[in-house]
Design a protein around this motif. Structure first.
Motif, PDB file in Angstrom:
ATOM      1  N   TRP A  95       0.832  -1.203   0.000  1.00  0.00           N
ATOM      2  CA  TRP A  95       0.000   0.000   0.000  1.00  0.00           C
ATOM      3  C   TRP A  95       0.862   1.246   0.000  1.00  0.00           C
ATOM      4  O   TRP A  95       2.025   1.219   0.413  1.00  0.00           O
ATOM      5  N   GLU A  96       0.285   2.328  -0.469  1.00  0.00           N
ATOM      6  CA  GLU A  96       0.900   3.644  -0.389  1.00  0.00           C
ATOM      7  C   GLU A  96      -0.194   4.659  -0.087  1.00  0.00           C
ATOM      8  O   GLU A  96      -1.372   4.435  -0.390  1.00  0.00           O
ATOM      9  N   ILE A  97       0.218   5.768   0.521  1.00  0.00           N
ATOM     10  CA  ILE A  97      -0.724   6.807   0.946  1.00  0.00           C
ATOM     11  C   ILE A  97      -0.472   8.074   0.148  1.00  0.00           C
ATOM     12  O   ILE A  97       0.681   8.477  -0.050  1.00  0.00           O
ATOM     13  N   ILE A  98      -1.544   8.701  -0.310  1.00  0.00           N
ATOM     14  CA  ILE A  98      -1.460   9.984  -0.996  1.00  0.00           C
ATOM     15  C   ILE A  98      -2.186  11.022  -0.149  1.00  0.00           C
ATOM     16  O   ILE A  98      -3.340  10.827   0.249  1.00  0.00           O
ATOM     17  N   ASP A  99      -1.484  12.092   0.135  1.00  0.00           N
ATOM     18  CA  ASP A  99      -1.950  13.148   1.045  1.00  0.00           C
ATOM     19  C   ASP A  99      -2.150  14.424   0.237  1.00  0.00           C
ATOM     20  O   ASP A  99      -1.207  14.955  -0.339  1.00  0.00           O
ATOM     21  N   TYR A 100      -3.394  14.906   0.158  1.00  0.00           N
ATOM     22  CA  TYR A 100      -3.703  16.124  -0.583  1.00  0.00           C
ATOM     23  C   TYR A 100      -4.062  17.240   0.394  1.00  0.00           C
ATOM     24  O   TYR A 100      -4.808  17.016   1.347  1.00  0.00           O
TER      25      TYR A 100
END
Length: 270
Positions: free
Chosen positions: A150-155
């Motif tokens: 998994w990877e996390i994208i933070d906007y």
């Protein structure tokens, strides 16, 4: 702490997040706002500064506010630069803390946990006090027990200075406590700038996007052979979603000793 009336000091009381929380404190029968902290409005009454029905004043620092008005709980919605000193000041004064500000790392919380346990007070901290964001965190934790990548994208907005957001950092750290995600290509074997792979947080990758039109959005993508699972929370243009979770934490923090992280830990008793 009285089970009938919990006295609250609000740091960041003139900030973006404060209005719906202050209004909810005014409506609550078991909570009372006794003071606020804001350097720009120091010396003004709560009524003048934020339109609260509560009596009391706004002070220029947490130390001043807690010295002037006895409080049971400090609620902090300030900034990454201010939150650490504020929390330490409250703990040393024997005041419980609800932290809605971002910027503190796992190492910071470990140090605060030791101090809070020494003083016998509680700290409840959440990168996001939205109930929907807490559901995302819980769902992601369940997925991480069974999925390996998994990877996390933070906007967030173009002007948000801290990276990653408190929501994304807290999510990465909570998933990392379950297991470290597997890497397809080790960092040492990458071709090109390693920064393109994002920041390493708790063994996982977090990519921070900073653009106009975003408030705070958090996305975690789980990948497997031939399939993907994407979980995402988008915050709207108002701070209303943070009210319910913040008040829940204010009511529960008095029964806590040490640091407890994540609204999901209250909603799902994890």
């Amino acid at each position: 702490m009285s089970p009938r009336m919990i006295r609250v000091c609000f740091a960041g009381i003139t900030g973006w997040t404060a209005p719906p929380i202050v209004a909810a404190l005014d409506r609550a029968e078991d909570l009372t706002l006794v003071s606020g902290v804001s350097r720009s409005s120091a010396g003004r009454s709560l009524a003048e500064a934020v339109g609260s029905r509560a009596e009391g004043q706004v002070y220029g620092s947490v130390a001043e506010a807690l010295a002037a008005e006895p409080a049971d709980v400090l609620v902090d919605y300030t900034s990454a630069a201010s939150v650490g000193p504020h929390v330490r000041t409250a703990i040393e004064a024997g005041v419980h803390v609800v932290v809605g500000s971002s910027g503190l790392t796992a190492e910071d919380y470990a140090a605060l946990d030791a101090l809070a346990r020494e003083r016998g007070v509680g700290v409840i901290a959440a990168g996001n006090f939205s109930v929907m964001a807490a559901v995302l965190s819980r769902a992601a934790a369940l997925a991480a027990e069974h999925l390996e990548h998994w990877e996390i994208i933070d906007y967030a907005s173009a002007t948000k200075p801290d990276v990653p957001s408190g929501t994304a950092r807290e999510l990465a750290e909570s998933l990392g406590a379950i297991r470290a995600p597997e890497q397809g290509v080790p960092d040492a074997e990458l071709i090109g700038p390693p920064e393109a792979r994002g920041a390493e947080v708790a063994g996982g990758r977090v990519h921070s996007v900073r653009l106009p039109s975003f408030v705070v959005s958090t996305e975690v993508v789980f990948g497997g052979d031939g399939e993907r699972l994407t979980l995402r929370h988008d915050a709207g243009a108002t701070p209303d979603p943070y009210t319910t979770g913040t008040l829940l934490a204010v009511r529960r923090v008095g029964g806590t000793v040490g640091v407890r992280r994540g609204l999901d830990s209250l909603l799902f008793d994890v």
